[in-house]
Design a protein around this motif. Structure first.
Motif, short mmCIF file in Angstrom:
data_model
loop_
_atom_site.label_atom_id
_atom_site.label_comp_id
_atom_site.label_asym_id
_atom_site.label_seq_id
_atom_site.Cartn_x
_atom_site.Cartn_y
_atom_site.Cartn_z
N GLU A 1 65.94 14.46 45.78
CA GLU A 1 64.48 12.89 45.58
C GLU A 1 63.29 13.16 46.93
O GLU A 1 62.30 13.35 46.55
CB GLU A 1 64.78 12.16 46.36
CG GLU A 1 65.93 11.19 45.19
CD GLU A 1 66.78 9.52 45.29
OE1 GLU A 1 65.70 9.15 46.52
OE2 GLU A 1 67.29 10.28 45.01
N THR B 1 59.14 14.73 45.36
CA THR B 1 58.42 13.77 45.97
C THR B 1 56.61 14.49 46.00
O THR B 1 56.36 14.95 46.05
CB THR B 1 58.54 12.42 47.21
OG1 THR B 1 59.43 11.26 46.24
CG2 THR B 1 57.60 12.21 47.23
N LYS C 1 53.68 16.50 44.43
CA LYS C 1 52.75 16.18 45.11
C LYS C 1 51.11 16.93 45.22
O LYS C 1 50.50 17.11 45.03
CB LYS C 1 52.81 15.69 46.39
CG LYS C 1 51.58 15.35 47.90
CD LYS C 1 51.82 14.94 48.93
CE LYS C 1 52.58 13.22 48.93
NZ LYS C 1 52.84 12.78 50.14
#
Length: 330
Positions: free
Chosen positions: A27, A31, A35
């Protein structure tokens, strides 16, 4: 402090994302990839990693979209082609997956993974002569390696040397006992040669060891069929097809089960559904012709069979099976 959108910062985020994957922090890796894409929407590495993570997590369509985007940025990426082909297969888009890997094979003709995956897809599509070429190339590339046993077994089977293939599949399972594809093909060959108890042992083992896979479902279905548990098998196949709707062999087994129960119209419908899913699944045409006398009203079906029989990519055994099926239509 570095600008968060600078090249150095983006490369740092990607390094952290790959490290997070290695550590199992998936996870967090996602992320970081997202980004990166905020700052650089066409970053190939971020799309490739994020697409692979989505696909592995069961978000197949998201993975496909991301990998398509990655491939648009770098059309020569063999890694993107391999991952995208795998997800397309899960969606039943076999022809597109094959096309991706054929191009990958042109880009990297010595890539063992490409040749292996392409051989598997050719077999799935009943393109046996193409599969043979890949297998011969695999054996050249894998000389002296463990994978050679399985490649050799497939090659022997495709050439019609069943006894040699049986021995090679046994060797494969000796060095790689978790190779479910090898065990299924071994069971099928043993069954074809009348060694039913040994075949059933392999089918049952597949049903127990990999129950939620296509191979495991076929193994359970075949073991139930051979023990004549037709009512139980019908219920099982109905559930299995819901979970695995692109598995042509499940429809064929359902059709044969319904025929054994005397429900011939339902059997025909099952065979026709299987053919719609896998129009090159030759055994389904033969079994359909066994339970339904094909007439002039079935001309679109027989025309398809005739066109398939004329396909130069078929091996003799496949062509003979189709001619027998067409003979039943006369």
């Amino acid at each position: 402090m570095d600008d968060p959108g600078s090249q150095a910062s983006i490369e740092g985020l990607l390094e952290d994302a790959f490290a997070a994957v290695e550590e199992g922090r998936l996870e967090f890796a996602e992320t970081l990839c997202r980004k990166v894409l905020q700052y650089e929407p066409r970053n190939f590495d971020a799309m490739l990693l994020l697409g692979g993570l989505a696909g592995a997590d069961g978000r197949t369509r998201m993975g496909i979209d991301l990998l398509r985007d990655a491939l648009a940025v770098d059309p020569d990426s063999v890694d993107a082609r391999l991952q995208l082909a795998g997800l397309l297969c899960a969606e039943g888009k076999l022809d597109e997956a094959v096309a991706l890997l054929e191009t990958a094979g042109t880009l990297e003709p010595d890539n063992v993974t490409v040749q292996n995956d392409l051989a598997v897809l050719y077999l799935e599509a009943d393109r046996r002569s193409d599969a043979l070429a890949c297998l011969e190339r695999l054996i050249e590339l894998n000389a002296g390696k463990r994978a050679t046993h399985y490649s050799m077994a497939l090659l022997l089977e495709m050439r019609g040397d069943d006894r040699g293939a049986i021995a090679a599949y046994r060797n494969t399972l000796t060095v790689d006992p978790r190779n479910a594809d090898a065990e299924e093909r071994l069971g099928n060959l043993l069954y074809r040669h009348g060694e039913i108890p040994d075949a059933l042992e392999h089918f049952r083992h597949l049903a127990d060891s990999v129950p939620e896979t296509s191979v495991g479902r076929r193994g359970r279905a075949r073991s139930l069929f051979e023990t004549e548990k037709y009512a139980e098998l019908e219920a099982y196949l109905t559930r299995a097809i819901e979970a695995d709707p692109r598995n042509c062999e499940l429809y064929r087994l359902l059709g044969n089960t319904l025929a054994r129960l005397g429900r011939f119209e339902d059997a025909v419908a099952a065979f026709e559904r299987g053919i719609a899913v896998g129009p090159r699944h030759i055994a389904s045409y033969y079994d359909l012709a066994n339970v339904k006398r094909l007439s002039d009203a079935d001309r679109p079906l027989t025309a398809r069979m005739e066109a398939l029989a004329a396909d130069e990519r078929l091996v003799d055994e496949q062509r003979i099976t189709l001619h027998f099926a067409l003979g039943k239509a006369q």
